[in-house]
Design a protein around this motif. Structure first.
Motif, PDB file in Angstrom:
ATOM      1  N   LEU A  35     -34.763  12.190  -6.808  1.00 21.58           N
ATOM      2  CA  LEU A  35     -34.694  10.839  -7.368  1.00 21.58           C
ATOM      3  C   LEU A  35     -33.751  10.874  -8.484  1.00 21.58           C
ATOM      4  O   LEU A  35     -33.382   9.684  -8.823  1.00 21.58           O
ATOM      5  CB  LEU A  35     -36.189  10.497  -7.798  1.00 21.58           C
ATOM      6  N   SER A  36     -33.210  11.882  -8.903  1.00 20.36           N
ATOM      7  CA  SER A  36     -32.151  12.059 -10.022  1.00 20.36           C
ATOM      8  C   SER A  36     -30.964  11.570  -9.218  1.00 20.36           C
ATOM      9  O   SER A  36     -30.034  11.155  -9.800  1.00 20.36           O
ATOM     10  CB  SER A  36     -32.016  13.345 -10.573  1.00 20.36           C
ATOM     11  N   LYS A  37     -30.737  11.883  -8.074  1.00 21.69           N
ATOM     12  CA  LYS A  37     -29.499  11.640  -7.164  1.00 21.69           C
ATOM     13  C   LYS A  37     -29.692  10.171  -6.617  1.00 21.69           C
ATOM     14  O   LYS A  37     -28.436   9.560  -6.231  1.00 21.69           O
ATOM     15  CB  LYS A  37     -29.380  12.389  -5.925  1.00 21.69           C
ATOM     16  N   CYS A  38     -30.618   9.549  -6.458  1.00 21.74           N
ATOM     17  CA  CYS A  38     -30.802   8.314  -5.726  1.00 21.74           C
ATOM     18  C   CYS A  38     -31.964   7.422  -6.092  1.00 21.74           C
ATOM     19  O   CYS A  38     -33.035   8.320  -6.591  1.00 21.74           O
ATOM     20  CB  CYS A  38     -30.493   7.990  -4.256  1.00 21.74           C
ATOM     21  N   ARG A  39     -32.031   6.388  -6.068  1.00 17.24           N
ATOM     22  CA  ARG A  39     -33.391   5.500  -6.773  1.00 17.24           C
ATOM     23  C   ARG A  39     -34.410   5.511  -5.738  1.00 17.24           C
ATOM     24  O   ARG A  39     -35.552   5.588  -6.488  1.00 17.24           O
ATOM     25  CB  ARG A  39     -32.802   4.205  -6.916  1.00 17.24           C
ATOM     26  N   TYR A  40     -34.390   5.843  -4.702  1.00 17.59           N
ATOM     27  CA  TYR A  40     -35.444   5.813  -3.532  1.00 17.59           C
ATOM     28  C   TYR A  40     -35.279   7.107  -2.541  1.00 17.59           C
ATOM     29  O   TYR A  40     -34.205   7.769  -2.317  1.00 17.59           O
ATOM     30  CB  TYR A  40     -35.288   4.811  -2.572  1.00 17.59           C
ATOM     31  N   LEU A  41     -36.605   7.577  -2.387  1.00 18.20           N
ATOM     32  CA  LEU A  41     -36.527   9.046  -1.397  1.00 18.20           C
ATOM     33  C   LEU A  41     -35.642   8.675  -0.243  1.00 18.20           C
ATOM     34  O   LEU A  41     -35.142   9.925  -0.033  1.00 18.20           O
ATOM     35  CB  LEU A  41     -37.974   9.207  -1.121  1.00 18.20           C
ATOM     36  N   ALA A  42     -35.440   7.761   0.625  1.00 19.29           N
ATOM     37  CA  ALA A  42     -34.678   7.637   1.693  1.00 19.29           C
ATOM     38  C   ALA A  42     -33.299   7.119   1.455  1.00 19.29           C
ATOM     39  O   ALA A  42     -32.893   6.681   2.272  1.00 19.29           O
ATOM     40  CB  ALA A  42     -35.672   7.114   2.966  1.00 19.29           C
ATOM     41  N   GLY A  43     -32.991   6.927   0.295  1.00 20.93           N
ATOM     42  CA  GLY A  43     -31.785   6.160   0.069  1.00 20.93           C
ATOM     43  C   GLY A  43     -31.849   4.766  -0.355  1.00 20.93           C
ATOM     44  O   GLY A  43     -31.237   4.164  -1.057  1.00 20.93           O
ATOM     45  N   HIS A  44     -32.916   4.046   0.235  1.00 19.99           N
ATOM     46  CA  HIS A  44     -33.196   2.803  -0.359  1.00 19.99           C
ATOM     47  C   HIS A  44     -34.775   2.413   0.043  1.00 19.99           C
ATOM     48  O   HIS A  44     -35.469   3.747   0.395  1.00 19.99           O
ATOM     49  CB  HIS A  44     -32.445   1.823   0.509  1.00 19.99           C
ATOM     50  N   TYR A  45     -35.184   1.694  -0.607  1.00 19.84           N
ATOM     51  CA  TYR A  45     -36.722   1.365  -0.415  1.00 19.84           C
ATOM     52  C   TYR A  45     -37.341   1.268   0.830  1.00 19.84           C
ATOM     53  O   TYR A  45     -36.613   0.479   1.623  1.00 19.84           O
ATOM     54  CB  TYR A  45     -36.869   0.127  -1.325  1.00 19.84           C
ATOM     55  N   THR A  46     -38.085   2.409   1.231  1.00 20.06           N
ATOM     56  CA  THR A  46     -38.795   2.312   2.492  1.00 20.06           C
ATOM     57  C   THR A  46     -40.314   2.585   2.473  1.00 20.06           C
ATOM     58  O   THR A  46     -40.834   2.892   1.347  1.00 20.06           O
ATOM     59  CB  THR A  46     -38.295   3.363   3.362  1.00 20.06           C
ATOM     60  N   MET A  47     -40.893   2.794   3.458  1.00 20.24           N
ATOM     61  CA  MET A  47     -42.253   3.244   3.614  1.00 20.24           C
ATOM     62  C   MET A  47     -42.470   4.659   3.036  1.00 20.24           C
ATOM     63  O   MET A  47     -43.465   5.062   2.324  1.00 20.24           O
ATOM     64  CB  MET A  47     -42.724   3.225   5.110  1.00 20.24           C
ATOM     65  N   ALA A  48     -41.424   5.621   2.956  1.00 20.65           N
ATOM     66  CA  ALA A  48     -41.469   6.723   2.251  1.00 20.65           C
ATOM     67  C   ALA A  48     -41.701   6.484   0.806  1.00 20.65           C
ATOM     68  O   ALA A  48     -42.635   7.369   0.222  1.00 20.65           O
ATOM     69  CB  ALA A  48     -40.163   7.501   2.258  1.00 20.65           C
ATOM     70  N   ASP A  49     -41.260   5.542   0.097  1.00 20.21           N
ATOM     71  CA  ASP A  49     -41.694   5.341  -1.221  1.00 20.21           C
ATOM     72  C   ASP A  49     -42.883   4.747  -1.333  1.00 20.21           C
ATOM     73  O   ASP A  49     -43.782   5.170  -2.194  1.00 20.21           O
ATOM     74  CB  ASP A  49     -40.594   4.310  -1.907  1.00 20.21           C
ATOM     75  N   MET A  50     -43.299   3.620  -0.451  1.00 21.48           N
ATOM     76  CA  MET A  50     -44.612   2.841  -0.311  1.00 21.48           C
ATOM     77  C   MET A  50     -45.907   3.973  -0.077  1.00 21.48           C
ATOM     78  O   MET A  50     -46.692   3.649  -0.609  1.00 21.48           O
ATOM     79  CB  MET A  50     -44.540   1.831   0.602  1.00 21.48           C
ATOM     80  N   ASN A  51     -45.498   5.021   0.613  1.00 15.79           N
ATOM     81  CA  ASN A  51     -46.538   5.709   1.171  1.00 15.79           C
ATOM     82  C   ASN A  51     -47.146   6.357   0.142  1.00 15.79           C
ATOM     83  O   ASN A  51     -48.373   6.895   0.001  1.00 15.79           O
ATOM     84  CB  ASN A  51     -46.033   6.952   2.117  1.00 15.79           C
ATOM     85  N   HIS A  52     -46.324   6.663  -1.102  1.00 12.11           N
ATOM     86  CA  HIS A  52     -46.790   7.270  -2.184  1.00 12.11           C
ATOM     87  C   HIS A  52     -47.856   6.538  -3.225  1.00 12.11           C
ATOM     88  O   HIS A  52     -48.497   7.171  -4.061  1.00 12.11           O
ATOM     89  CB  HIS A  52     -45.945   8.167  -3.077  1.00 12.11           C
TER      90      HIS A  52
END
Length: 168
Positions: free
Chosen positions: A128-145
């Motif tokens: 997350l220091s390199k990009c705002r979201y885990l998969a590069g943009h807001y996805t279920m990868a972020d929502m899942n947490h």
């Protein structure tokens, strides 16, 4: 209170999908009622899709993946990787699940879970220091947490993990 149900509801909401909510009376490991007996693992949430094809799913992460498959294979794989990280490395059962059932957690196991979680959060911090979201943009990868983090942040252990310096 089910993080699994919350995960699916977040996915449905983010995708703007319509759905029918059927509330289950199942709670605290009671026997499964006859209307849920067809689920392979007898758990909730359950999902049936009668529009596209008949699909019966009972694993929250599988339900979300099914709902999100409109992206490319590469993007789906990146999202899957972070969803798997949440599922298998974000271990907080003794901290959230055990107390939710009014059972006494094992402090030794909690110490081990917090140590592992700290190392996992170091990986997340790096990503997350390199990009705002885990998969590069807001996805279920972020929502899942979100469901687990919601409950975790209400525990006294949250400050111990979030206030420490990343291990090198």
């Amino acid at each position: 209170m089910s993080t699994c149900t919350a995960r699916v509801l977040l996915c449905l909401s983010e995708k703007g999908l319509e759905y029918d909510w059927c509330r289950s009376t199942r709670c605290r490991r009671e026997p499964i009622s006859n209307n849920l007996i067809h689920l392979p693992f007898g758990q909730i949430p359950a999902f049936e899709d009668f529009v596209q094809t008949f699909a019966l799913l009972s694993e929250s992460r599988a339900i979300c993946k099914y709902l999100l498959r409109s992206s490319s294979f590469t993007e789906s794989s990146i999202v899957d990787e972070w969803m798997e990280a949440e599922a298998h490395r974000f271990i907080i059962g003794q901290i959230i699940v055990i107390p939710a059932f009014q059972l006494v957690p094992d402090e030794k196991v909690i110490g081990t879970e917090l140590e592992k979680l700290g190392k996992v959060l170091d990986v997340y911090e790096e990503r997350l220091s390199k990009c705002r979201y885990l998969a590069g943009h807001y996805t279920m990868a972020d929502m899942n947490h979100i469901p687990c983090l919601f409950y975790f942040m209400k525990t006294p252990y949250a400050t111990a993990v979030t206030s420490r310096s990343p291990s090198k």
